[in-house]
Design a protein around this motif. Structure first.
Motif, PDB file in Angstrom:
ATOM      1  N   GLY A 550      18.130 118.924  39.017  1.00 37.03           N
ATOM      2  CA  GLY A 550      17.417 117.663  38.971  1.00 37.03           C
ATOM      3  C   GLY A 550      17.774 116.817  37.764  1.00 37.03           C
ATOM      4  N   LEU A 551      17.040 115.741  37.582  1.00 36.63           N
ATOM      5  CA  LEU A 551      17.328 114.777  36.514  1.00 36.63           C
ATOM      6  C   LEU A 551      17.176 115.408  35.137  1.00 36.63           C
ATOM      7  N   LYS A 552      16.129 116.215  34.937  1.00 39.79           N
ATOM      8  CA  LYS A 552      15.881 116.798  33.614  1.00 39.79           C
ATOM      9  C   LYS A 552      17.042 117.704  33.188  1.00 39.79           C
ATOM     10  N   GLN A 553      17.484 118.552  34.102  1.00 46.37           N
ATOM     11  CA  GLN A 553      18.598 119.447  33.777  1.00 46.37           C
ATOM     12  C   GLN A 553      19.878 118.658  33.539  1.00 46.37           C
ATOM     13  N   TYR A 554      20.049 117.595  34.331  1.00 44.92           N
ATOM     14  CA  TYR A 554      21.244 116.752  34.176  1.00 44.92           C
ATOM     15  C   TYR A 554      21.269 116.119  32.785  1.00 44.92           C
ATOM     16  N   LEU A 555      20.137 115.580  32.352  1.00 44.47           N
ATOM     17  CA  LEU A 555      20.071 114.929  31.039  1.00 44.47           C
ATOM     18  C   LEU A 555      20.243 115.943  29.917  1.00 44.47           C
ATOM     19  N   ASP A 556      19.721 117.150  30.106  1.00 48.11           N
ATOM     20  CA  ASP A 556      19.872 118.192  29.083  1.00 48.11           C
ATOM     21  C   ASP A 556      21.327 118.579  28.894  1.00 48.11           C
ATOM     22  N   ASP A 557      22.104 118.517  29.977  1.00 44.96           N
ATOM     23  CA  ASP A 557      23.511 118.906  29.916  1.00 44.96           C
ATOM     24  C   ASP A 557      24.382 117.844  29.246  1.00 44.96           C
ATOM     25  N   LYS A 558      23.882 116.625  29.176  1.00 46.05           N
ATOM     26  CA  LYS A 558      24.687 115.529  28.641  1.00 46.05           C
ATOM     27  C   LYS A 558      24.388 115.322  27.152  1.00 46.05           C
ATOM     28  N   GLY A 559      25.423 115.034  26.407  1.00 48.93           N
ATOM     29  CA  GLY A 559      25.254 114.772  24.987  1.00 48.93           C
ATOM     30  C   GLY A 559      24.881 113.333  24.710  1.00 48.93           C
ATOM     31  N   SER A 560      24.587 113.026  23.460  1.00 53.40           N
ATOM     32  CA  SER A 560      24.183 111.670  23.075  1.00 53.40           C
ATOM     33  C   SER A 560      25.323 110.668  23.203  1.00 53.40           C
ATOM     34  N   SER A 561      26.564 111.170  23.238  1.00 56.01           N
ATOM     35  CA  SER A 561      27.704 110.263  23.344  1.00 56.01           C
ATOM     36  C   SER A 561      28.045 109.906  24.789  1.00 56.01           C
ATOM     37  N   THR A 562      27.370 110.540  25.746  1.00 54.43           N
ATOM     38  CA  THR A 562      27.610 110.242  27.163  1.00 54.43           C
ATOM     39  C   THR A 562      27.057 108.857  27.498  1.00 54.43           C
ATOM     40  N   VAL A 563      27.831 108.087  28.265  1.00 58.63           N
ATOM     41  CA  VAL A 563      27.391 106.754  28.692  1.00 58.63           C
ATOM     42  C   VAL A 563      27.044 106.816  30.178  1.00 58.63           C
ATOM     43  N   PHE A 564      25.777 106.558  30.503  1.00 58.06           N
ATOM     44  CA  PHE A 564      25.356 106.521  31.905  1.00 58.06           C
ATOM     45  C   PHE A 564      25.698 105.136  32.463  1.00 58.06           C
ATOM     46  N   LEU A 565      26.564 105.098  33.468  1.00 54.91           N
ATOM     47  CA  LEU A 565      27.117 103.837  33.951  1.00 54.91           C
ATOM     48  C   LEU A 565      26.344 103.255  35.134  1.00 54.91           C
ATOM     49  N   TYR A 566      26.304 103.977  36.230  1.00 56.62           N
ATOM     50  CA  TYR A 566      25.617 103.473  37.419  1.00 56.62           C
ATOM     51  C   TYR A 566      25.246 104.641  38.321  1.00 56.62           C
ATOM     52  N   LEU A 567      24.374 104.347  39.274  1.00 58.34           N
ATOM     53  CA  LEU A 567      24.022 105.358  40.272  1.00 58.34           C
ATOM     54  C   LEU A 567      24.110 104.745  41.661  1.00 58.34           C
ATOM     55  N   ILE A 568      24.355 105.609  42.638  1.00 52.62           N
ATOM     56  CA  ILE A 568      24.446 105.180  44.032  1.00 52.62           C
ATOM     57  C   ILE A 568      23.391 105.938  44.827  1.00 52.62           C
ATOM     58  N   LYS A 569      22.479 105.194  45.435  1.00 53.67           N
ATOM     59  CA  LYS A 569      21.438 105.789  46.255  1.00 53.67           C
ATOM     60  C   LYS A 569      22.034 106.299  47.573  1.00 53.67           C
ATOM     61  N   PRO A 570      21.368 107.244  48.233  1.00 54.06           N
ATOM     62  CA  PRO A 570      21.862 107.715  49.539  1.00 54.06           C
ATOM     63  C   PRO A 570      22.031 106.589  50.552  1.00 54.06           C
ATOM     64  N   SER A 571      21.250 105.521  50.400  1.00 57.84           N
ATOM     65  CA  SER A 571      21.343 104.381  51.315  1.00 57.84           C
ATOM     66  C   SER A 571      22.544 103.493  51.021  1.00 57.84           C
ATOM     67  N   GLY A 572      23.243 103.772  49.897  1.00 59.35           N
ATOM     68  CA  GLY A 572      24.382 102.947  49.508  1.00 59.35           C
ATOM     69  C   GLY A 572      24.046 101.909  48.462  1.00 59.35           C
ATOM     70  N   VAL A 573      22.773 101.780  48.103  1.00 56.35           N
ATOM     71  CA  VAL A 573      22.349 100.812  47.089  1.00 56.35           C
ATOM     72  C   VAL A 573      22.941 101.194  45.736  1.00 56.35           C
ATOM     73  N   LEU A 574      23.502 100.193  45.056  1.00 53.17           N
ATOM     74  CA  LEU A 574      24.132 100.399  43.752  1.00 53.17           C
ATOM     75  C   LEU A 574      23.189  99.912  42.649  1.00 53.17           C
ATOM     76  N   LYS A 575      23.043 100.712  41.584  1.00 50.28           N
ATOM     77  CA  LYS A 575      22.206 100.337  40.447  1.00 50.28           C
ATOM     78  C   LYS A 575      22.966 100.625  39.158  1.00 50.28           C
TER      79      LYS A 575
END
Length: 618
Positions: A550-575
């Protein structure tokens, strides 16, 4: 009934804008939602009847609103848009309109049962489509540029032509049926039409000159425009009824082609006014209908007339008038189907119904019913089918929401490549061939030109792109881009690279951080930082969130230097990620990030260890 006229005006505004919001939220044709809303508060539940409640003010209010709406539409008619499509537009607006008039009149006589006189009046009127219904449909369907421009120009140009044809037919009828026939009335009609065009042109030229020479201050330009539009419409209309529409159209086209520096600001203001007016007027017109009018719609002759207008008259006029114009069969098929009628048809037909009844034509009493049937059915049918048909014919840019990225550099090219790999439409825009060299090598779609230039506005098709990202090395230019395109894309869809510079205890950026657009990703990552990360070997990584990861584990695995760019919803919506982002990633979302190379090395090492362990077991 409503308790007061003030309350009714407020209710009309709330219902109109509320209908627009519902249409936007659920991706429905706005005209359909407004028409249904008006019917519910009017003839169905009897909450209000604007025509009765407003009294003598009802007709002037509608007429002035239509004039402003038509002017706003014509303000977008730049002759530069006619490159490559001037021939089909001219043919549709002349030969096509004439064929539609004759065929529509014959249908009105033989199918709807109208007398020849009434049939030719209403046949001329029903050639109109109009910007009030075409513009919302074009925004909804994301048509390819050529058919979209043809429909837009036809809607605005033919609007006053249809009204004039109706007046022309009525004048001919009056002359023929009078005791002492005279051609003087026809000469006066043509003279009044020419005067209306000259008046609109002169007022447009005069306003343009006053704006450019500084005779009107910036804060007064929009109010002056509104007042002059009303004067232009009224002056022409007093001389000959319905020539006012022709006059304001001429005025708008004149201003649109003068190259006035502040024309874009006026367009935004006029568009906002038009949305408000369209919303209010449609509610007023539909709420003023009688129950008897609605019931008459279901009579066989009216249904038959509407179906023939949709499936025979319109396609015939389009296919015959566009022979040899270069339009493809698919484009002709789409144009031959899309012809929704709107406010002009409703208002002008109401006027002629009264005039013809006073002249002794008793069959004119069904004109309001006939008009509403044609308006409502065409808006409903075309509103729900335009997107589907455009996709079937290959004339739609609709699909996954795309991104228009301004500025070509090492980071944006990699970002564009990542979006492209996710089947998201993307386009890089830069004025420098040198900056675009990397995009060419990576086979990333690009356009060479300044995003703020007039040439780019006419040459670059921006319909497939829902998001705009200004990520050049000039922070002031990024802010200017965002400010310019905020009205077109919306505040939540316009981003700029972080203008902040890290220093000691905090961040500094100057004034540009407060102007236009949301900060892309995170303010601590400027374009310089992002390019450095690319040069240091950072990689784009896509991760799907699951029930187990899930999101919590994903964020724990990423360091402070990681840049979160965008996400794609299952419906295809881009954020796209930003500090103002409200969407919380959920299970099923794909998150794309710029990840340190050490993470990749660890993942590779883990995979190698797994392979070695399996080999030992064997």
């Amino acid at each position: 009934m409503v308790p007061s006229l003030l309350f009714e005006i407020t209710l009309i505004g709330i219902l109109g804008i509320g209908s627009q919001w519902v249409a936007w939220r659920y991706r429905l044709p706005a005209i359909v939602v407004m028409a249904i809303t008006g019917l519910l508060v009017g003839p169905i539940f009897g909450i209000m009847n604007p025509e009765e409640d407003f009294g003598d003010l009802f007709s002037p209010i509608i007429s002035v609103a239509v004039a402003i709406i038509l002017f706003e539409g014509s303000l977008n008619l730049s002759f530069k848009e006619l490159r490559g499509i001037s021939k089909p537009i001219f043919r549709i607006s002349t030969l096509g309109a004439f064929i539609a008039w004759i065929a529509g009149s014959l249908t009105a006589h033989y199918v709807a049962g109208l007398s020849w006189a009434v049939a030719f009046v209403i046949g001329g009127l029903f050639i109109v489509t109009g910007p009030t219904v075409i513009m919302p449909l074009l925004r909804q369907a994301k048509l390819n540029p050529r058919p979209a421009k043809v429909l837009k120009w036809e809607g605005i140009i033919v609007d006053p032509i249809g009204a004039l044809l109706a007046v022309f037919a009525f004048e001919i009828i009056t002359v023929i049926t009078s005791e002492n026939p005279s051609g003087i009335q026809l000469v006066l009609f043509f003279a009044a039409s020419i005067f209306a065009i000259i008046l609109g042109w002169a007022l447009g030229k005069g306003l343009g000159w006053m704006f450019e020479t500084g005779h009107v201050p910036e804060f007064l330009k929009s109010p002056v425009i509104v007042v002059v539009v009303i004067f232009c419409f009224t002056a022409a209309d007093m001389i000959m009824h319905e020539t006012g529409l022709l006059s304001v159209t001429a005025m708008g086209i004149t201003l649109a082609n003068m190259g006035i520096s502040s024309i874009s600001d006026m367009r935004h203001f006029k568009e906002n006014v038009s949305v408000l007016l369209i919303s209010a007027i449609f509610i007023m017109l539909t709420a003023s209908l009688e129950v008897e009018t609605l019931l008459q719609i279901f009579s066989p002759n009216i249904i038959g007339y509407v179906l023939l207008m949709m499936f025979a008259v319109r396609p015939l006029s389009i296919f015959l008038s566009t022979i040899g114009t270069g339009l493809s069969f698919n484009e002709k098929a789409l144009l031959g189907w899309i012809a929704p009628r709107g406010i002009v048809a409703l208002t002008v037909s109401s006027y002629f119904a009264g005039v013809l009844l006073n002249a002794g034509y008793e069959d004119a009493e069904i004109l309001t019913t006939l008009t509403f049937a044609l308006v409502f059915i065409t808006v409903l049918a075309h509103g729900f089918s335009i997107g589907w048909l455009a996709r079937k014919l290959g004339l739609s840019s609709e699909g996954n929401p795309g991104a228009l990225i301004i500025g070509s550099n090492k980071f944006t090219v990699q970002l564009a490549q990542s979006l492209k790999n996710s089947n998201i439409p993307v386009m890089l825009v830069d004025s420098s061939w040198e900056n675009l060299s990397l995009a060419r090598k990576q086979n990333v779609p690009f356009y060479r030109g300044d995003m703020l230039s007039e040439q780019t506005e006419h040459m670059l098709d921006t319909i497939p792109y829902d998001y705009l990202l200004a990520v050049t090395d000039d922070n002031a230019y990024n802010s200017l881009i965002c400010t310019t395109f905020l009205p077109e894309y919306g505040r939540t869809n316009v981003f700029k690279g972080s203008p902040y510079t890290h220093f000691q205890d905090g961040y500094s950026s100057g004034v540009v951080s407060k102007v236009g657009g949301r900060i892309l990703f995170d303010k601590k990552f400027s374009l310089e930082n992002l390019i450095e990360k690319i040069e240091d070997g950072y990689v784009f990584r896509q991760t799907m969130l699951t029930e187990k990861y899930g999101l919590k584990q994903y964020l724990d695995d990423k360091g402070s230097s990681t840049v979160f760019l965008y996400l794609i919803k299952p419906s295809g919506v881009l954020k796209f990620f930003s500090e103002e982002m409200r969407t919380v990633p959920a299970v099923g979302d794909k998150i794309v990030s710029l990840t340190p190379p050490t993470k990749e090395k660890e993942k590779i090492k883990a995979k190698l260890d797994t392979v070695r362990n399996n080999d030992r077991k064997e």
